[in-house]
Design a protein around this motif. Sequence first.
Motif, PDB file in Angstrom:
ATOM      1  N   LYS A 178       0.821  -1.213   0.000  1.00  0.00           N
ATOM      2  CA  LYS A 178       0.000   0.000   0.000  1.00  0.00           C
ATOM      3  C   LYS A 178       0.860   1.272   0.000  1.00  0.00           C
ATOM      4  O   LYS A 178       0.385   2.338  -0.392  1.00  0.00           O
ATOM      5  CB  LYS A 178      -0.968  -0.025   1.176  1.00  0.00           C
ATOM      6  CG  LYS A 178      -2.053  -1.097   1.010  1.00  0.00           C
ATOM      7  CD  LYS A 178      -3.119  -1.024   2.067  1.00  0.00           C
ATOM      8  CE  LYS A 178      -4.206  -2.063   1.801  1.00  0.00           C
ATOM      9  NZ  LYS A 178      -4.952  -1.780   0.554  1.00  0.00           N
ATOM     10  N   GLN A 179       2.114   1.139   0.423  1.00  0.00           N
ATOM     11  CA  GLN A 179       3.015   2.276   0.330  1.00  0.00           C
ATOM     12  C   GLN A 179       3.265   2.634  -1.138  1.00  0.00           C
ATOM     13  O   GLN A 179       3.324   3.802  -1.515  1.00  0.00           O
ATOM     14  CB  GLN A 179       4.353   1.927   1.014  1.00  0.00           C
ATOM     15  CG  GLN A 179       5.462   2.954   0.808  1.00  0.00           C
ATOM     16  CD  GLN A 179       5.154   4.314   1.413  1.00  0.00           C
ATOM     17  OE1 GLN A 179       4.428   4.407   2.401  1.00  0.00           O
ATOM     18  NE2 GLN A 179       5.700   5.368   0.816  1.00  0.00           N
ATOM     19  N   VAL A 180       3.368   1.617  -1.970  1.00  0.00           N
ATOM     20  CA  VAL A 180       3.618   1.823  -3.399  1.00  0.00           C
ATOM     21  C   VAL A 180       2.330   2.100  -4.159  1.00  0.00           C
ATOM     22  O   VAL A 180       2.290   2.953  -5.053  1.00  0.00           O
ATOM     23  CB  VAL A 180       4.337   0.594  -3.993  1.00  0.00           C
ATOM     24  CG1 VAL A 180       4.409   0.683  -5.520  1.00  0.00           C
ATOM     25  CG2 VAL A 180       5.727   0.474  -3.402  1.00  0.00           C
ATOM     26  N   LYS A 181       1.257   1.373  -3.803  1.00  0.00           N
ATOM     27  CA  LYS A 181      -0.005   1.493  -4.537  1.00  0.00           C
ATOM     28  C   LYS A 181      -1.157   1.452  -3.524  1.00  0.00           C
ATOM     29  O   LYS A 181      -1.661   0.361  -3.187  1.00  0.00           O
ATOM     30  CB  LYS A 181      -0.118   0.363  -5.559  1.00  0.00           C
ATOM     31  CG  LYS A 181      -1.247   0.534  -6.559  1.00  0.00           C
ATOM     32  CD  LYS A 181      -1.166  -0.547  -7.631  1.00  0.00           C
ATOM     33  CE  LYS A 181      -0.005  -0.307  -8.575  1.00  0.00           C
ATOM     34  NZ  LYS A 181      -0.004  -1.259  -9.716  1.00  0.00           N
ATOM     35  N   PRO A 182      -1.600   2.586  -3.036  1.00  0.00           N
ATOM     36  CA  PRO A 182      -2.597   2.635  -1.953  1.00  0.00           C
ATOM     37  C   PRO A 182      -3.905   1.912  -2.255  1.00  0.00           C
ATOM     38  O   PRO A 182      -4.575   1.441  -1.316  1.00  0.00           O
ATOM     39  CB  PRO A 182      -2.829   4.140  -1.764  1.00  0.00           C
ATOM     40  CG  PRO A 182      -1.560   4.777  -2.229  1.00  0.00           C
ATOM     41  CD  PRO A 182      -1.096   3.929  -3.376  1.00  0.00           C
ATOM     42  N   ASP A 183      -4.284   1.806  -3.520  1.00  0.00           N
ATOM     43  CA  ASP A 183      -5.572   1.195  -3.846  1.00  0.00           C
ATOM     44  C   ASP A 183      -5.468  -0.299  -4.152  1.00  0.00           C
ATOM     45  O   ASP A 183      -6.450  -0.929  -4.557  1.00  0.00           O
ATOM     46  CB  ASP A 183      -6.209   1.908  -5.042  1.00  0.00           C
ATOM     47  CG  ASP A 183      -5.397   1.746  -6.318  1.00  0.00           C
ATOM     48  OD1 ASP A 183      -4.206   1.378  -6.224  1.00  0.00           O
ATOM     49  OD2 ASP A 183      -5.948   2.001  -7.409  1.00  0.00           O
ATOM     50  N   ILE A 184      -4.310  -0.897  -3.923  1.00  0.00           N
ATOM     51  CA  ILE A 184      -4.150  -2.317  -4.221  1.00  0.00           C
ATOM     52  C   ILE A 184      -4.989  -3.166  -3.282  1.00  0.00           C
ATOM     53  O   ILE A 184      -5.193  -2.826  -2.108  1.00  0.00           O
ATOM     54  CB  ILE A 184      -2.651  -2.718  -4.130  1.00  0.00           C
ATOM     55  CG1 ILE A 184      -2.421  -4.075  -4.781  1.00  0.00           C
ATOM     56  CG2 ILE A 184      -2.176  -2.728  -2.680  1.00  0.00           C
ATOM     57  CD1 ILE A 184      -0.949  -4.432  -4.942  1.00  0.00           C
ATOM     58  N   GLU A 185      -5.491  -4.306  -3.778  1.00  0.00           N
ATOM     59  CA  GLU A 185      -6.254  -5.242  -2.942  1.00  0.00           C
ATOM     60  C   GLU A 185      -5.327  -6.363  -2.496  1.00  0.00           C
ATOM     61  O   GLU A 185      -4.693  -7.028  -3.321  1.00  0.00           O
ATOM     62  CB  GLU A 185      -7.440  -5.819  -3.706  1.00  0.00           C
ATOM     63  CG  GLU A 185      -8.279  -6.755  -2.849  1.00  0.00           C
ATOM     64  CD  GLU A 185      -9.499  -7.312  -3.562  1.00  0.00           C
ATOM     65  OE1 GLU A 185     -10.302  -8.007  -2.896  1.00  0.00           O
ATOM     66  OE2 GLU A 185      -9.648  -7.070  -4.775  1.00  0.00           O
TER      67      GLU A 185
END
Length: 324
Positions: A178-185
């Motif tokens: 989530k640090q790299v891609k906040p919307d990742i599941e």
Amino acid sequence: MKRRWLFFISLLVVVVLSACSQKSEEETKERVKIGVMLSDAGLGDQSFSDLAFEGLEKARDELDITFDYRELEFTGTYKQGLEELVAEGQDLIIGIGFTVQEDMEAVAAANPDEQFILIDAVSDLPNVHNITFKEDEGSYLLGALAAMKTDSNTIGFIGGVKNEVIERFETGFKAGAKQVKPDIEVLSEYAGDFGDDQLGASIARDMIEQGADYIYPAAGFTGVGSILAAQEAGVHAFGVDSDQFFLAEDTIVSSMLKQVDTAVYEAIKEIAETGTLSEKDKVLGIKENGVSLAPIRVVNLTAQEQKQIEQLQQELADGQVTIK
């Protein structure tokens, strides 16, 4: 001339007797004895137990120690195995894994003069020394890596038995992603078992059906099943504890290395050299070289992605990252 010969004969006798004396001392000197109680998965888990055993074998080969070990499969309980090792007069007894803690504390309390090491848990008993790892730091880097390379924006974590140690793997993996891609599941499931490869494979297949294209198991032999299922489905996976690339060379992008082998070896070395352990509690993370990443394979990182991974690793080592 006669005196000279007598001198040489006397000198030869002294040398021979000295050599015999030294040899006798070497033969009678007792080697350090190490006892090990392995984790519940035992040898052959291709992960935690096997890694600890590598450290034990290295100590035997390089430090001239002897060792004996017990597996839960044959002793029935950790307590029985630990008591057997105590009865053998070991200089140090090492318990591999948090599941050993309760029985180790019972045996350690009954044998206060015996030295114990507990790996992956913390005991307050004075004769039990603790070695734990910052699994969340290495897992954070894997989460970041998965987020950089995912095509589906869905990744999965599979834990063995739910406890504080495995939860650190999960927490770090999620935080890094989530640090790299906040919307990742980030899908997450616990198998409740470290030794069931078929269960691990089933959980992985379910996650893959939900779109996960990166699978990270922290589940011992259960995790091996997850990795093989990922390879079968043509998605990526991460290894854990040791470099598990050899399990699935088309699938394993990297592994979170947990230097259990080094920790075991260094503890035995200290006992062999000094007869005691200097630290009650050791906590090993990236800064202490206790956790790290195996080489990144299968996928190619851009120069920017490589730089980002290195920056995150340095921030972790410097204590600039709070994982939660």
